[in-house]
Design an enzyme around this catalytic site. Sequence first.
Site, PDB file in Angstrom:
ATOM      1  N   CYS A 257      35.328  48.439  41.531  1.00  0.00           N
ATOM      2  CA  CYS A 257      35.977  47.883  42.634  1.00  0.00           C
ATOM      3  C   CYS A 257      34.100  48.808  43.462  1.00  0.00           C
ATOM      4  O   CYS A 257      33.729  50.020  43.474  1.00  0.00           O
ATOM      5  CB  CYS A 257      37.133  49.111  43.389  1.00  0.00           C
ATOM      6  SG  CYS A 257      36.516  48.672  45.332  1.00  0.00           S
TER       7      CYS A 257
ATOM      8  N   GLY B 132      68.353  39.445  36.284  1.00  0.00           N
ATOM      9  CA  GLY B 132      66.866  38.483  36.491  1.00  0.00           C
ATOM     10  C   GLY B 132      67.527  37.091  37.065  1.00  0.00           C
ATOM     11  O   GLY B 132      67.593  36.061  37.027  1.00  0.00           O
TER      12      GLY B 132
ATOM     13  N   CYS C 142      35.568  52.486  45.229  1.00  0.00           N
ATOM     14  CA  CYS C 142      36.595  53.100  44.385  1.00  0.00           C
ATOM     15  C   CYS C 142      35.469  53.166  43.037  1.00  0.00           C
ATOM     16  O   CYS C 142      36.567  54.312  42.119  1.00  0.00           O
ATOM     17  CB  CYS C 142      37.605  53.285  44.439  1.00  0.00           C
ATOM     18  SG  CYS C 142      38.986  52.233  43.395  1.00  0.00           S
TER      19      CYS C 142
ATOM     20  N   CYS D 108      39.880  46.356  45.712  1.00  0.00           N
ATOM     21  CA  CYS D 108      40.357  46.730  45.076  1.00  0.00           C
ATOM     22  C   CYS D 108      42.169  45.776  46.379  1.00  0.00           C
ATOM     23  O   CYS D 108      41.459  46.360  47.512  1.00  0.00           O
ATOM     24  CB  CYS D 108      41.468  47.989  44.935  1.00  0.00           C
ATOM     25  SG  CYS D 108      40.857  48.994  43.846  1.00  0.00           S
TER      26      CYS D 108
ATOM     27  N   CYS E 279      42.992  52.423  47.065  1.00  0.00           N
ATOM     28  CA  CYS E 279      41.713  52.607  46.632  1.00  0.00           C
ATOM     29  C   CYS E 279      41.169  54.124  47.180  1.00  0.00           C
ATOM     30  O   CYS E 279      40.524  54.100  47.321  1.00  0.00           O
ATOM     31  CB  CYS E 279      41.567  51.358  46.725  1.00  0.00           C
ATOM     32  SG  CYS E 279      39.702  51.500  47.319  1.00  0.00           S
TER      33      CYS E 279
END
Lengths: 248, 231, 276
Positions: free
Chosen positions: C239, C30, C242, C264, C270
Amino acid sequence: MMHAEGLVLRFGAVAALDDVAMEIHPGEVLAIVGESGSGKTSLLRVLAGLQPVQAGSVVFDGQEVLSLSDAAKRRLMRTEWGFIHQNARDALRLDISAGGNVGERLMAAGARHYGRIREETAHWLRRVEIDPARMDENPRNFSGGMQQRLQIARTLITRPRLVFMDEPTGGLDVSVQAKLLDLIRGLVAELGLAVVLVTHDIAAARLLAHRIMVMRHGRVVEEGLTDRVLDDPRHAYTQLLVSSVLAA
Amino acid sequence: MTVLRVEALAKDFMLHLQGGLHMPVLRDVALAIGAGECVALVGPSGAGKSTLMRCIQGNYGVGAGHIMLRHCGEWVDVAAADARLMRAVRRDTLGYVSQFLRVIPRVPSLEIVAEPLLARGVPGDIARVRAKDLLLRLNMPEALHGLPPATFSGGEQQRVNLARGFAPHYPLLLLDEPTASLDAANAEVVIGLITEAKRAGSAILGIFHDAAVRARVADRLFEVHPVRETA
Amino acid sequence: MTTGYNFAYLDEATKRMIRRALLKAIAVPGHQVPFGAREMPLPYGWGTGGIQVTASVIGSDDRLKVIDQGADDTTNAISIRRFFARVAGVETTESTTEATIIQTRHRIPETPLREDQVLVYQVPMPEPLFKLEPRVRESTKLHALAEYGLMQVKLYEDIAKQGEVATSYNHPVIVDGRYLMSPSPIPAFDNPKMDMNPAIQLFGAGREKRIYAVPPYTRVESLDFEDHPFRPIRAPHACALCRSTESYLDELITDDRGGRRFICSDTDYCAQRQRT
């Protein structure tokens, strides 16, 4: 609570502090008075760990402040200490709401409950006589006196034990000054704060301080009980300072 | 039991702004007061009566000598005490009613009177009841209790001052002209307060301009002599 | 090699320098590590930081996937893929499962990542405190001392002024309980995927010349309040292609009469679902 000795600070040939000692006890208000360039603000900055010195020692609760790491000093400044600047704009974040400014120290100290932060903040706004309804307003539009009160709330919310104040009423209208002094006096007494107050305002010192230190040319020329120093000044410089103030 | 013992006290003023003018005011003052006793300071105007009182109160610094005061069962020297000790002495042992009220502005009279009790940790409601009783006894109408004394007459201010001085019990109480600006009725109240304080064991050192009042309260006189310039 | 360029475009000394920065970044999760970013043959904002990181870690047997907002078929994604195909001769893929390195702008794939994968983020502004503390010296100090109250104040302000935390993307995180980190402008929905992820996550900011990293299986927590907990938000729809109700959806305006569809944002995910 805090004591210092042998403090020496030179800027080139100029001695801002020339072998200065001081002490302050819990619940005591100490005023440091003197004119510009007397070294009083330098002393405040040294005590608060903001200004390194050439010699001397500052001890707070048994630890040497001058040799503390930055991290430790900043931790003290967030918890046990507070610092009230003359100009509130130097201390406040003007693009953050009044409430955010007051709550910041709580969050810096680890507070993570929004509702409780809001409650505590509202409580402190009330204590400094700011309507909590204005909590989400930006302090940029507040009056000078209000900004200063906001700074006080922001500083005291984490219950520091020792507060450094640098001309807290400087630059404000006289009527606003009086009100602010009353507020500070009340909070200091109620919270039992120890305060090191730097001021050139003898009347403010008389009102707030238990004890006075008079500084000139980087040296302490006289110190003692506030009324003793102001009513029976012995040093020529103190007599001059006192005589230049209208009778209380 | 002796409460105060002043020994070989000297006080001078050095006025630096007046070209270093040196003014000796007190020389070799020796004085002792016992519990329950009232001593009146006498002497011509300018002899240093108020100065002596202010030295004992710690308001004026001392040039030489000792001001021994029995504070919480121990002898302390006011002439050498630091600020912190003096604050404790003033809170617990040593009361002072000055000639003119000098208080924090904008504070209601009732709070001014209750403040020395609050400083000792007396609960607020008890302290305020005591303050109110004293103000009423000194004929201050209740309507005035909530007001700051700044706009009061001299006599009213002096009564606030007296109420504040008599609110707690002080082992030693200093009174500088306590009845100077009071009418006969209020002077009578003050005489009563002094008598009660003595009975409760307070030692009182006072300057009483009014000979009749002095005669009624003082057990003994102490003469303060003007210092003759010797050097 | 016929391109006239060194393998993966950057010279070996530069790659070594970047790898050193990457190792340091992984060692201090980080924490932002400065690096000497090179001029790249595309403008800042097009992924120069990510490309330099990818160039420094890619080998000839790697298979590279590049996504932009989850899609493999945008101009930016295609041109970066082509770039590496040409200068490194590596295989490219659109499949998350097949890829060994995935360079991404603004998304984390829906398909869970594995230990043998590296996710390279393109980062426009690496400093999470940037808007709150414009002084670099001061923000560096805040990181050094882990003083992050200010970031909390920003979230406080969002709730006070808008009733909720307004950061729907680039929601700040604390890595390994220590450093405050910008997750790059991924949707807050993706933040939980960073936590304890088996893959190595590398972040490159070209213009700001910073690199940072999250090693595998590292704690990544989104900042929040106890009474306003962090919530990964997705549009409450399935979606249109899908039928997934789990994936992050893009909203498509289909006509000028208010018609819209949600599909998606992860095109590979997808497509896989539509095939099965």
